[in-house]
Design a protein around this motif. Structure first.
Motif, PDB file in Angstrom:
ATOM      1  N   GLU A  54       0.825  -1.212   0.000  1.00  0.00           N
ATOM      2  CA  GLU A  54       0.000   0.000   0.000  1.00  0.00           C
ATOM      3  C   GLU A  54       0.859   1.262   0.000  1.00  0.00           C
ATOM      4  O   GLU A  54       0.539   2.229  -0.702  1.00  0.00           O
ATOM      5  CB  GLU A  54      -0.922   0.019   1.218  1.00  0.00           C
ATOM      6  N   GLU A  55       1.933   1.256   0.774  1.00  0.00           N
ATOM      7  CA  GLU A  55       2.839   2.419   0.797  1.00  0.00           C
ATOM      8  C   GLU A  55       3.415   2.680  -0.588  1.00  0.00           C
ATOM      9  O   GLU A  55       3.502   3.824  -1.027  1.00  0.00           O
ATOM     10  CB  GLU A  55       3.987   2.189   1.776  1.00  0.00           C
ATOM     11  N   ARG A  56       3.819   1.631  -1.252  1.00  0.00           N
ATOM     12  CA  ARG A  56       4.410   1.766  -2.586  1.00  0.00           C
ATOM     13  C   ARG A  56       3.371   2.213  -3.607  1.00  0.00           C
ATOM     14  O   ARG A  56       3.638   3.058  -4.453  1.00  0.00           O
ATOM     15  CB  ARG A  56       5.066   0.458  -3.003  1.00  0.00           C
ATOM     16  N   LEU A  57       2.183   1.633  -3.536  1.00  0.00           N
ATOM     17  CA  LEU A  57       1.114   2.036  -4.452  1.00  0.00           C
ATOM     18  C   LEU A  57       0.769   3.509  -4.277  1.00  0.00           C
ATOM     19  O   LEU A  57       0.482   4.211  -5.252  1.00  0.00           O
ATOM     20  CB  LEU A  57      -0.130   1.173  -4.230  1.00  0.00           C
ATOM     21  N   ALA A  58       0.820   3.994  -3.052  1.00  0.00           N
ATOM     22  CA  ALA A  58       0.504   5.400  -2.773  1.00  0.00           C
ATOM     23  C   ALA A  58       1.475   6.342  -3.483  1.00  0.00           C
ATOM     24  O   ALA A  58       1.109   7.473  -3.811  1.00  0.00           O
ATOM     25  CB  ALA A  58       0.516   5.655  -1.270  1.00  0.00           C
ATOM     26  N   LEU A  59       2.690   5.875  -3.762  1.00  0.00           N
ATOM     27  CA  LEU A  59       3.659   6.713  -4.481  1.00  0.00           C
ATOM     28  C   LEU A  59       3.159   7.101  -5.869  1.00  0.00           C
ATOM     29  O   LEU A  59       3.592   8.110  -6.430  1.00  0.00           O
ATOM     30  CB  LEU A  59       5.010   5.991  -4.612  1.00  0.00           C
ATOM     31  N   VAL A  60       2.257   6.287  -6.428  1.00  0.00           N
ATOM     32  CA  VAL A  60       1.710   6.571  -7.758  1.00  0.00           C
ATOM     33  C   VAL A  60       0.194   6.775  -7.693  1.00  0.00           C
ATOM     34  O   VAL A  60      -0.510   6.634  -8.694  1.00  0.00           O
ATOM     35  CB  VAL A  60       2.097   5.475  -8.789  1.00  0.00           C
ATOM     36  N   GLY A  61      -0.325   7.081  -6.504  1.00  0.00           N
ATOM     37  CA  GLY A  61      -1.722   7.430  -6.341  1.00  0.00           C
ATOM     38  C   GLY A  61      -2.699   6.273  -6.404  1.00  0.00           C
ATOM     39  O   GLY A  61      -3.866   6.470  -6.740  1.00  0.00           O
ATOM     40  N   LEU A  62      -2.261   5.059  -6.078  1.00  0.00           N
ATOM     41  CA  LEU A  62      -3.122   3.879  -6.146  1.00  0.00           C
ATOM     42  C   LEU A  62      -3.290   3.229  -4.782  1.00  0.00           C
ATOM     43  O   LEU A  62      -2.604   3.591  -3.826  1.00  0.00           O
ATOM     44  CB  LEU A  62      -2.547   2.853  -7.132  1.00  0.00           C
ATOM     45  N   GLY A  63      -4.185   2.227  -4.709  1.00  0.00           N
ATOM     46  CA  GLY A  63      -4.405   1.450  -3.500  1.00  0.00           C
ATOM     47  C   GLY A  63      -4.530  -0.026  -3.838  1.00  0.00           C
ATOM     48  O   GLY A  63      -4.425  -0.419  -5.003  1.00  0.00           O
ATOM     49  N   LEU A  64      -4.793  -0.841  -2.830  1.00  0.00           N
ATOM     50  CA  LEU A  64      -4.894  -2.289  -3.045  1.00  0.00           C
ATOM     51  C   LEU A  64      -5.975  -2.659  -4.055  1.00  0.00           C
ATOM     52  O   LEU A  64      -5.865  -3.680  -4.729  1.00  0.00           O
ATOM     53  CB  LEU A  64      -5.165  -3.011  -1.716  1.00  0.00           C
ATOM     54  N   GLU A  65      -7.023  -1.837  -4.173  1.00  0.00           N
ATOM     55  CA  GLU A  65      -8.097  -2.149  -5.113  1.00  0.00           C
ATOM     56  C   GLU A  65      -7.620  -2.128  -6.565  1.00  0.00           C
ATOM     57  O   GLU A  65      -8.300  -2.639  -7.456  1.00  0.00           O
ATOM     58  CB  GLU A  65      -9.286  -1.197  -4.930  1.00  0.00           C
ATOM     59  N   HIS A  66      -6.448  -1.571  -6.829  1.00  0.00           N
ATOM     60  CA  HIS A  66      -5.899  -1.519  -8.184  1.00  0.00           C
ATOM     61  C   HIS A  66      -5.012  -2.729  -8.510  1.00  0.00           C
ATOM     62  O   HIS A  66      -4.576  -2.885  -9.647  1.00  0.00           O
ATOM     63  CB  HIS A  66      -5.089  -0.232  -8.367  1.00  0.00           C
ATOM     64  N   VAL A  67      -4.739  -3.560  -7.515  1.00  0.00           N
ATOM     65  CA  VAL A  67      -3.861  -4.721  -7.713  1.00  0.00           C
ATOM     66  C   VAL A  67      -4.624  -5.803  -8.472  1.00  0.00           C
ATOM     67  O   VAL A  67      -5.711  -6.213  -8.070  1.00  0.00           O
ATOM     68  CB  VAL A  67      -3.348  -5.256  -6.358  1.00  0.00           C
ATOM     69  N   VAL A  68      -4.021  -6.270  -9.580  1.00  0.00           N
ATOM     70  CA  VAL A  68      -4.665  -7.291 -10.403  1.00  0.00           C
ATOM     71  C   VAL A  68      -3.941  -8.633 -10.350  1.00  0.00           C
ATOM     72  O   VAL A  68      -4.515  -9.661 -10.714  1.00  0.00           O
ATOM     73  CB  VAL A  68      -4.811  -6.828 -11.876  1.00  0.00           C
ATOM     74  N   LYS A  69      -2.689  -8.643  -9.881  1.00  0.00           N
ATOM     75  CA  LYS A  69      -1.896  -9.892  -9.846  1.00  0.00           C
ATOM     76  C   LYS A  69      -0.912  -9.814  -8.697  1.00  0.00           C
ATOM     77  O   LYS A  69      -0.268  -8.789  -8.490  1.00  0.00           O
ATOM     78  CB  LYS A  69      -1.138 -10.048 -11.166  1.00  0.00           C
ATOM     79  N   VAL A  70      -0.819 -10.889  -7.919  1.00  0.00           N
ATOM     80  CA  VAL A  70       0.152 -10.972  -6.827  1.00  0.00           C
ATOM     81  C   VAL A  70       0.872 -12.303  -6.923  1.00  0.00           C
ATOM     82  O   VAL A  70       0.240 -13.360  -7.078  1.00  0.00           O
ATOM     83  CB  VAL A  70      -0.541 -10.858  -5.443  1.00  0.00           C
ATOM     84  N   ASP A  71       2.175 -12.272  -6.838  1.00  0.00           N
ATOM     85  CA  ASP A  71       2.995 -13.477  -6.693  1.00  0.00           C
ATOM     86  C   ASP A  71       3.484 -13.478  -5.253  1.00  0.00           C
ATOM     87  O   ASP A  71       4.129 -12.519  -4.809  1.00  0.00           O
ATOM     88  CB  ASP A  71       4.196 -13.472  -7.640  1.00  0.00           C
ATOM     89  N   VAL A  72       3.151 -14.534  -4.516  1.00  0.00           N
ATOM     90  CA  VAL A  72       3.520 -14.645  -3.112  1.00  0.00           C
ATOM     91  C   VAL A  72       4.587 -15.727  -2.980  1.00  0.00           C
ATOM     92  O   VAL A  72       4.401 -16.848  -3.443  1.00  0.00           O
ATOM     93  CB  VAL A  72       2.292 -15.011  -2.244  1.00  0.00           C
ATOM     94  N   LEU A  73       5.684 -15.368  -2.365  1.00  0.00           N
ATOM     95  CA  LEU A  73       6.721 -16.333  -2.044  1.00  0.00           C
ATOM     96  C   LEU A  73       6.609 -16.622  -0.552  1.00  0.00           C
ATOM     97  O   LEU A  73       6.583 -15.688   0.257  1.00  0.00           O
ATOM     98  CB  LEU A  73       8.106 -15.784  -2.367  1.00  0.00           C
ATOM     99  N   MET A  74       6.516 -17.902  -0.211  1.00  0.00           N
ATOM    100  CA  MET A  74       6.362 -18.300   1.187  1.00  0.00           C
ATOM    101  C   MET A  74       7.372 -19.381   1.537  1.00  0.00           C
ATOM    102  O   MET A  74       7.602 -20.288   0.742  1.00  0.00           O
ATOM    103  CB  MET A  74       4.958 -18.851   1.461  1.00  0.00           C
ATOM    104  N   ARG A  75       7.903 -19.262   2.724  1.00  0.00           N
ATOM    105  CA  ARG A  75       8.813 -20.305   3.208  1.00  0.00           C
ATOM    106  C   ARG A  75       8.057 -21.623   3.405  1.00  0.00           C
ATOM    107  O   ARG A  75       8.562 -22.688   3.089  1.00  0.00           O
ATOM    108  CB  ARG A  75       9.462 -19.868   4.519  1.00  0.00           C
ATOM    109  N   ASP A  76       6.820 -21.553   3.939  1.00  0.00           N
ATOM    110  CA  ASP A  76       6.038 -22.752   4.234  1.00  0.00           C
ATOM    111  C   ASP A  76       4.663 -22.651   3.578  1.00  0.00           C
ATOM    112  O   ASP A  76       3.776 -21.967   4.089  1.00  0.00           O
ATOM    113  CB  ASP A  76       5.886 -22.904   5.747  1.00  0.00           C
ATOM    114  N   PRO A  77       4.452 -23.342   2.450  1.00  0.00           N
ATOM    115  CA  PRO A  77       3.168 -23.235   1.760  1.00  0.00           C
ATOM    116  C   PRO A  77       1.992 -23.789   2.570  1.00  0.00           C
ATOM    117  O   PRO A  77       0.843 -23.509   2.251  1.00  0.00           O
ATOM    118  CB  PRO A  77       3.375 -24.018   0.465  1.00  0.00           C
TER     119      PRO A  77
END
Length: 128
Positions: A54-77
């Protein structure tokens, strides 16, 4: 053609690392290495990564509602249910496409440090 904008939350960071935290190209915004609450539980780290996103998106005037794709890396799936719980709370039904990848992190803190990292793509071709 539009301008490509590269941003970091902390511009001193750009001196240390060879990547940008936010790259806006046309209607698309790419975010990398969103992390937070390292050393906390998986649920706390998912919240921290989304806070960082959210902090990063705010740099360009956006929020989580604008996110269309997320890649999540997890130590334990096997911790995906904890992530699902947080996504349901934070995305409020407007879920992005998502991929989860199991990985070991080469990061300070070792096995007790980083458990979750997220990269994302946001679309800014529409505004609410």
């Amino acid at each position: 053609m539009g301008e490509i904008i590269r941003k970091n939350l902390n511009e001193d960071f750009a001196e240390e690392c060879a990547y940008s935290e936010v790259v806006a190209a046309g209607d698309w915004v790419f975010l990398t290495f969103c992390v937070g609450n390292m050393g906390g539980t998986v649920e706390e780290q998912v919240h921290g990564a989304l806070d960082n996103m959210e902090e990063r998106l705010a740099l360009v005037g956006l929020g989580l509602e604008h996110v269309v794709k997320v890649d999540v890396l997890m130590r334990d799936p096997w911790q995906i249910p904890a992530m699902e719980k947080v996504f349901k709370e934070r995305f409020e039904g407007r879920y992005p496409a998502r991929k989860t990848i199991a990985t070991e992190f080469a990061h300070k803190g070792g096995a007790d440090g980083l458990h979750v990292q997220m990269d994302a793509v946001a679309y800014r071709g529409w505004m609410e």
